[in-house]
Write a protein that holds these residues in place. Structure first.
Motif, PDB file in Angstrom:
ATOM      1  N   THR A  60       0.836  -1.197   0.000  1.00 26.07           N
ATOM      2  CA  THR A  60       0.000   0.000   0.000  1.00 26.07           C
ATOM      3  C   THR A  60       0.871   1.246   0.000  1.00 26.07           C
ATOM      4  O   THR A  60       2.065   1.203   0.297  1.00 26.07           O
ATOM      5  CB  THR A  60      -0.917   0.060   1.242  1.00 26.07           C
ATOM      6  N   ARG A  61       0.252   2.363  -0.330  1.00 27.30           N
ATOM      7  CA  ARG A  61       0.890   3.655  -0.137  1.00 27.30           C
ATOM      8  C   ARG A  61       0.834   4.032   1.338  1.00 27.30           C
ATOM      9  O   ARG A  61      -0.013   3.534   2.093  1.00 27.30           O
ATOM     10  CB  ARG A  61       0.186   4.733  -0.973  1.00 27.30           C
ATOM     11  N   LEU A  62       1.722   4.906   1.733  1.00 25.32           N
ATOM     12  CA  LEU A  62       1.759   5.336   3.127  1.00 25.32           C
ATOM     13  C   LEU A  62       0.451   6.024   3.522  1.00 25.32           C
ATOM     14  O   LEU A  62       0.021   5.937   4.674  1.00 25.32           O
ATOM     15  CB  LEU A  62       2.944   6.281   3.336  1.00 25.32           C
ATOM     16  N   SER A  63      -0.178   6.684   2.581  1.00 23.08           N
ATOM     17  CA  SER A  63      -1.449   7.364   2.859  1.00 23.08           C
ATOM     18  C   SER A  63      -2.555   6.388   3.229  1.00 23.08           C
ATOM     19  O   SER A  63      -3.582   6.790   3.769  1.00 23.08           O
ATOM     20  CB  SER A  63      -1.880   8.192   1.648  1.00 23.08           C
ATOM     21  N   GLU A  64      -2.359   5.098   2.943  1.00 23.74           N
ATOM     22  CA  GLU A  64      -3.360   4.083   3.257  1.00 23.74           C
ATOM     23  C   GLU A  64      -3.002   3.314   4.518  1.00 23.74           C
ATOM     24  O   GLU A  64      -3.423   2.174   4.716  1.00 23.74           O
ATOM     25  CB  GLU A  64      -3.493   3.121   2.081  1.00 23.74           C
ATOM     26  N   ALA A  65      -2.229   3.935   5.413  1.00 23.99           N
ATOM     27  CA  ALA A  65      -1.768   3.267   6.631  1.00 23.99           C
ATOM     28  C   ALA A  65      -2.904   2.691   7.476  1.00 23.99           C
ATOM     29  O   ALA A  65      -2.783   1.572   7.983  1.00 23.99           O
ATOM     30  CB  ALA A  65      -0.917   4.220   7.463  1.00 23.99           C
ATOM     31  N   PRO A  66      -4.041   3.392   7.671  1.00 24.69           N
ATOM     32  CA  PRO A  66      -5.109   2.787   8.477  1.00 24.69           C
ATOM     33  C   PRO A  66      -5.621   1.472   7.891  1.00 24.69           C
ATOM     34  O   PRO A  66      -5.816   0.497   8.623  1.00 24.69           O
ATOM     35  CB  PRO A  66      -6.207   3.869   8.478  1.00 24.69           C
ATOM     36  N   ALA A  67      -5.815   1.442   6.569  1.00 25.64           N
ATOM     37  CA  ALA A  67      -6.270   0.201   5.930  1.00 25.64           C
ATOM     38  C   ALA A  67      -5.200  -0.878   6.033  1.00 25.64           C
ATOM     39  O   ALA A  67      -5.504  -2.057   6.258  1.00 25.64           O
ATOM     40  CB  ALA A  67      -6.624   0.457   4.465  1.00 25.64           C
ATOM     41  N   ALA A  68      -3.931  -0.493   5.897  1.00 22.57           N
ATOM     42  CA  ALA A  68      -2.841  -1.469   5.987  1.00 22.57           C
ATOM     43  C   ALA A  68      -2.786  -2.081   7.378  1.00 22.57           C
ATOM     44  O   ALA A  68      -2.550  -3.296   7.526  1.00 22.57           O
ATOM     45  CB  ALA A  68      -1.510  -0.799   5.645  1.00 22.57           C
ATOM     46  N   TYR A  69      -2.998  -1.261   8.406  1.00 23.38           N
ATOM     47  CA  TYR A  69      -2.985  -1.806   9.768  1.00 23.38           C
ATOM     48  C   TYR A  69      -4.108  -2.819   9.952  1.00 23.38           C
ATOM     49  O   TYR A  69      -3.909  -3.903  10.512  1.00 23.38           O
ATOM     50  CB  TYR A  69      -3.112  -0.690  10.803  1.00 23.38           C
TER      51      TYR A  69
END
Length: 478
Positions: free
Chosen positions: A238-247
């Motif tokens: 993922t992109r860093l901007s998608e950190a909540p979804a990645a978590y």
């Protein structure tokens, strides 16, 4: 005992037990009060004569002094800075006291420096832990620019694109496992001690493996090979901007990893709800959250709209554990949730309203900036869920509950659990089973769906939305 024996004893005590052991032995040996006094700090239990004597020692600029006060004598020897070793003894005192205290001043000064260095190191360590938590918090709330600035002072740079790992390790081993993560990623990973779960590490690693890495995933398999008592969940790239979804992805993958022999798992492929719902739901989400985003507190010390948004997001993901993430008292959390309910017209004790708020927050990333249709106050959640793209997403999302690998009654178990606001006790009663029995059923379904249900962040919101979307589609075909 000779003076040389005393000196040897003093150095051994300082080495083995530190300043406290040294001062305790001196007090017992001399039969009076012995301690370290700093006239510029709080005096604690130090006798007034010792404090006054240390101040006079500093004022005169001498290295030692003896003050007499009636039937007591105060012996003082200078240490570093304004501090002094002081002994308050009854007269007549031990004849070897002055020499013994003079000999003790040297190892005491050394051990005090060492102890202060340890305290400074611990303060620095705690500050770094808190700073890394702050960077994670900024990422989860879409404040990428600030996160990059703070992360740059500590290093390494935040990876983008990245994979997020949630590493579950035995109690007390997070520092050790963190070191292994740094080694296995060539120092390129950003590692944070999870502020909510005390056994978890959160690792942001570059999606591109380090030079010379043997595989496309430099961490998960290698980590459990050297630390087999760990379990690792891995997000997609993922992109860093998608950190909540990645978590969330990594957390769900961890639920799967616990039950696998290899002890690691990557988030399974499947359509993302936020992507499927963005076009149909962004306007609805903006309208729902508008009172929150525009809220101005009455007092400067009260939380504003963005802080309330962060509170809502933390509570939806971690329930009562959100207090650890937000560093607030549980009463403060409860008061904020009541305010959020009042602003948005929601009942957050009910799963349908929780699911609606969860979806709205995901559709308005970047601290509330909506990229899509303008807010549409006339749109409702059901209208969003009737969109064909949501219907397709719901069918794929629920397909595993009726597939060939599904345990008998899996769909009914989930339906009853959701109907009772994902509360295990009431759901177990409605199914006519014990609470442990209901938990076992849902644990099997976790492995089937490759999603965490019982531990937050939970997939319960997506499951409720999928059931609702499927039900609305079925109503249209009747």
């Amino acid at each position: 005992m000779s003076r040389s024996d005393d000196v040897l004893k003093l150095h051994r005590l300082a080495h083995a037990g530190g300043s406290a052991a040294l001062l305790e032995w001196l007090a017992a040996h001399l039969g009076g009060w012995v301690g370290m006094v700093d006239p510029e700090a709080e005096h604690g239990q130090a006798p007034e004569a010792a404090v006054r004597g240390a101040a006079e020692l500093n004022a005169r600029g001498v290295r030692s002094a003896v003050l007499h006060d009636g039937d007591r004598a105060t012996l003082l020897f200078a240490l570093d800075g304004p501090r002094a070793l002081a002994a308050v003894l009854e007269q007549p005192h031990h004849p070897g006291a002055p020499a013994l205290l003079a000999d003790a001043a040297v190892p005491l000064a050394l051990v005090l420096r060492a102890e202060e260095a340890v305290r400074r190191e611990e303060r620095v360590r705690r500050a770094e832990v808190r700073t890394r938590e702050a960077v994670l918090h900024l990422l989860m709330n879409g404040l990428l620019s600030t996160a990059h600035q703070i992360a740059g002072t500590l290093g390494p740079a935040l990876p983008d694109p990245m994979r997020m790992y949630v590493v579950e390790c035995p109690t007390g081993r997070r520092d050790e496992v963190s070191g292994l993560c740094r080694e296995l990623t060539g120092g390129r990973a950003w590692i944070v001690r999870c502020p909510v779960y005390v056994r978890h590490l959160i690792v942001l690693a570059p999606a591109v493996p380090a030079p010379g890495s043997a595989s496309g995933d430099p961490l998960a398999g290698a980590l459990v090979e050297v630390a087999p008592d760990c379990a690792v969940g891995v997000s997609g790239e993922t992109r860093l901007s998608e950190a909540p979804a990645a978590y969330t992805q990594a957390f769900h993958a961890l639920a799967v990893a616990r039950g696998r022999d290899e002890r690691h798992a990557r988030f399974g492929p499947g359509p993302e709800l936020a992507l499927a719902a963005h076009e149909a739901g962004a306007g609805w989400a903006g309208a729902l959250l508008a009172p929150l985003h525009t809220y101005e507190p009455r007092r400067p010390q009260d939380p504003g709209g963005q802080e309330l948004r962060a509170t809502a997001d933390a509570w939806l993901n971690f329930a009562s554990h959100a207090t650890r993430l937000l560093k607030i008292h549980r009463n403060t959390l409860a008061a904020r949730l009541r305010l959020i309910e009042a602003l948005l017209g929601l009942d957050l004790a009910r799963l349908p309203d929780q699911a609606a708020l969860s979806l709205a927050l995901r559709l308005t990333p970047g601290a509330g900036r909506v990229s899509g249709p303008d807010p549409d106050p006339s749109a409702g959640l059901d209208q969003v869920l009737r969109d064909p793209r949501l219907t397709d997403w719901a069918r794929v999302h629920l397909n595993g509950l009726t597939g060939p690998d599904a345990p008998p009654g899996a769909r009914d178990t989930v339906r009853v659990w959701l109907a009772h606001d994902a509360q295990l006790g009431p759901a177990a009663a409605a199914m006519g089973v014990s609470v442990p029995g209901a938990r076992k059923r849902l644990t099997r379904i976790e492995a089937l769906l490759e999603r965490s249900l019982l531990q937050s962040p939970s997939a319960r919101y997506d499951l409720w939305l999928a059931h609702r979307a499927e039900g609305l589609a079925e109503d249209l075909t009747r």
